[in-house]
Design a protein around this motif. Sequence first.
Motif, PDB file in Angstrom:
ATOM      1  N   LEU A   1       0.852  -1.188   0.000  1.00 19.85           N
ATOM      2  CA  LEU A   1       0.000   0.000   0.000  1.00 19.85           C
ATOM      3  C   LEU A   1       0.890   1.240   0.000  1.00 19.85           C
ATOM      4  CD1 LEU A   1      -2.857   1.222   0.237  1.00 19.85           C
ATOM      5  CD2 LEU A   1      -2.584   1.061   2.739  1.00 19.85           C
ATOM      6  N   LEU A   2       0.708   2.086  -1.011  1.00 25.70           N
ATOM      7  CA  LEU A   2       1.496   3.314  -1.133  1.00 25.70           C
ATOM      8  C   LEU A   2       0.569   4.515  -1.277  1.00 25.70           C
ATOM      9  CD1 LEU A   2       4.294   2.196  -3.627  1.00 25.70           C
ATOM     10  CD2 LEU A   2       4.405   2.285  -1.122  1.00 25.70           C
ATOM     11  N   ALA A   3       1.096   5.675  -0.942  1.00 25.92           N
ATOM     12  CA  ALA A   3       0.402   6.951  -1.132  1.00 25.92           C
ATOM     13  C   ALA A   3       1.292   7.819  -2.012  1.00 25.92           C
ATOM     14  CB  ALA A   3       0.153   7.627   0.212  1.00 25.92           C
ATOM     15  N   ARG A   4       0.678   8.631  -2.862  1.00 23.85           N
ATOM     16  CA  ARG A   4       1.474   9.506  -3.728  1.00 23.85           C
ATOM     17  C   ARG A   4       1.598  10.879  -3.080  1.00 23.85           C
ATOM     18  NH1 ARG A   4       0.057  10.591  -9.930  1.00 23.85           N
ATOM     19  NH2 ARG A   4      -1.432  11.990  -8.945  1.00 23.85           N
ATOM     20  N   TRP A   5       2.827  11.177  -2.674  1.00 26.79           N
ATOM     21  CA  TRP A   5       3.166  12.424  -1.997  1.00 26.79           C
ATOM     22  C   TRP A   5       3.278  13.548  -3.011  1.00 26.79           C
ATOM     23  CZ3 TRP A   5       8.398  14.628  -1.811  1.00 26.79           C
ATOM     24  CH2 TRP A   5       8.507  15.712  -0.929  1.00 26.79           C
ATOM     25  N   VAL A   6       2.725  14.707  -2.674  1.00 31.06           N
ATOM     26  CA  VAL A   6       2.797  15.896  -3.515  1.00 31.06           C
ATOM     27  C   VAL A   6       3.789  16.840  -2.847  1.00 31.06           C
ATOM     28  CG1 VAL A   6       1.519  17.798  -4.547  1.00 31.06           C
ATOM     29  CG2 VAL A   6       0.394  15.575  -4.207  1.00 31.06           C
TER      30      VAL A   6
ATOM     31  N   ARG B   1       5.608  11.853  -5.965  1.00 36.58           N
ATOM     32  CA  ARG B   1       6.375  10.610  -5.841  1.00 36.58           C
ATOM     33  C   ARG B   1       5.658   9.683  -4.871  1.00 36.58           C
ATOM     34  NH1 ARG B   1      11.986  12.656  -4.009  1.00 36.58           N
ATOM     35  NH2 ARG B   1      12.531  10.481  -4.136  1.00 36.58           N
ATOM     36  N   TRP B   2       5.731   8.396  -5.136  1.00 39.31           N
ATOM     37  CA  TRP B   2       5.109   7.409  -4.259  1.00 39.31           C
ATOM     38  C   TRP B   2       5.914   7.256  -2.983  1.00 39.31           C
ATOM     39  CZ3 TRP B   2       0.334   5.845  -5.102  1.00 39.31           C
ATOM     40  CH2 TRP B   2      -0.179   5.986  -6.397  1.00 39.31           C
ATOM     41  N   THR B   3       5.205   7.055  -1.886  1.00 38.69           N
ATOM     42  CA  THR B   3       5.836   6.888  -0.580  1.00 38.69           C
ATOM     43  C   THR B   3       4.982   5.969   0.275  1.00 38.69           C
ATOM     44  OG1 THR B   3       6.901   8.092   1.224  1.00 38.69           O
ATOM     45  CG2 THR B   3       4.740   8.902   0.512  1.00 38.69           C
ATOM     46  N   LEU B   4       5.470   5.656   1.454  1.00 40.90           N
ATOM     47  CA  LEU B   4       4.678   4.891   2.409  1.00 40.90           C
ATOM     48  C   LEU B   4       3.627   5.806   3.018  1.00 40.90           C
ATOM     49  CD1 LEU B   4       7.491   2.985   4.350  1.00 40.90           C
ATOM     50  CD2 LEU B   4       6.051   2.101   2.499  1.00 40.90           C
ATOM     51  N   PRO B   5       2.438   5.285   3.304  1.00 39.08           N
ATOM     52  CA  PRO B   5       1.458   6.115   3.994  1.00 39.08           C
ATOM     53  C   PRO B   5       1.949   6.440   5.406  1.00 39.08           C
ATOM     54  CG  PRO B   5       0.582   3.888   3.586  1.00 39.08           C
ATOM     55  CD  PRO B   5       1.939   3.948   2.988  1.00 39.08           C
ATOM     56  N   GLY B   6       1.752   7.668   5.797  1.00 39.42           N
ATOM     57  CA  GLY B   6       2.181   8.101   7.122  1.00 39.42           C
ATOM     58  C   GLY B   6       2.520   9.572   7.097  1.00 39.42           C
ATOM     59  N   GLY B   7       3.079  10.053   8.202  1.00 41.84           N
ATOM     60  CA  GLY B   7       3.457  11.447   8.243  1.00 41.84           C
ATOM     61  C   GLY B   7       3.745  11.914   9.644  1.00 41.84           C
ATOM     62  N   GLY B   8       3.739  13.219   9.813  1.00 36.98           N
ATOM     63  CA  GLY B   8       4.166  13.857  11.046  1.00 36.98           C
ATOM     64  C   GLY B   8       3.373  13.455  12.270  1.00 36.98           C
ATOM     65  N   ILE B   9       4.097  13.314  13.362  1.00 41.11           N
ATOM     66  CA  ILE B   9       3.501  13.011  14.656  1.00 41.11           C
ATOM     67  C   ILE B   9       3.209  14.339  15.347  1.00 41.11           C
ATOM     68  CG2 ILE B   9       3.925  11.941  16.907  1.00 41.11           C
ATOM     69  CD1 ILE B   9       5.830   9.987  15.429  1.00 41.11           C
ATOM     70  N   ASP B  10       1.968  14.521  15.764  1.00 41.39           N
ATOM     71  CA  ASP B  10       1.578  15.747  16.455  1.00 41.39           C
ATOM     72  C   ASP B  10       2.192  15.779  17.857  1.00 41.39           C
ATOM     73  OD1 ASP B  10       0.020  16.504  14.274  1.00 41.39           O
ATOM     74  OD2 ASP B  10      -1.793  15.577  15.100  1.00 41.39           O
ATOM     75  N   HIS B  11       2.381  16.979  18.378  1.00 42.17           N
ATOM     76  CA  HIS B  11       2.924  17.137  19.733  1.00 42.17           C
ATOM     77  C   HIS B  11       2.054  16.364  20.723  1.00 42.17           C
ATOM     78  CE1 HIS B  11       5.072  18.981  23.049  1.00 42.17           C
ATOM     79  NE2 HIS B  11       3.894  19.148  23.623  1.00 42.17           N
ATOM     80  N   GLY B  12       2.686  15.510  21.518  1.00 39.81           N
ATOM     81  CA  GLY B  12       1.970  14.725  22.521  1.00 39.81           C
ATOM     82  C   GLY B  12       1.330  13.454  21.995  1.00 39.81           C
ATOM     83  N   GLU B  13       1.387  13.228  20.693  1.00 33.91           N
ATOM     84  CA  GLU B  13       0.763  12.053  20.092  1.00 33.91           C
ATOM     85  C   GLU B  13       1.723  10.871  20.124  1.00 33.91           C
ATOM     86  OE1 GLU B  13      -1.841  11.168  16.066  1.00 33.91           O
ATOM     87  OE2 GLU B  13      -0.070  12.440  15.869  1.00 33.91           O
TER      88      GLU B  13
END
Length: 153
Positions: A22-27, A33-45
């Motif tokens: 499973l991939l997500a296309r990052w803009v 470009r295709w990347t792994l799904p995911g991203g930034g961790i919010d403060h305290g998360e």
Amino acid sequence: MSARKSTRLAAYAVCVENEEVLLARWVGPSGRRWTLPGGGIDHGEDPLDAVVREVMEETGYSVQVDALLGIDSIRRALPGTLSDTDWHGLRVVYATTVTGGELRFEEGGSTDMAAWVPLAEVAALDRTELVDVGLELARTRPPTGRNEGVLPA
């Protein structure tokens, strides 16, 4: 003038089923470009909660986290208008399994598509190095969580 320092902590999912990932296309600023799904961790998360949230936002799927695969550390010099940035990215990578939901695309976020891609076709994709890093972590499962097989670009 010294470079400004910046650190970004993020969590990503490696979800492989039926020989597809499973991939997500990052803009990004340099295009899509295709990347792994995911991203930034919010403060305290918690990172585990962050990856579950990010996968839902970018793909429409609910996932369960099966294992911590590793933590990828990258560093880049980013040019700026007033000063350069010494950027450090820490990417927590998890093995996940889809538990529900339906594939859909994120709207108004950092990705514009999501797709299941046959593993045999990944090498031909225009992708971020994170895809290779994540797949190598999933393949080798290093006991230290440090990927020695794929060096950052």
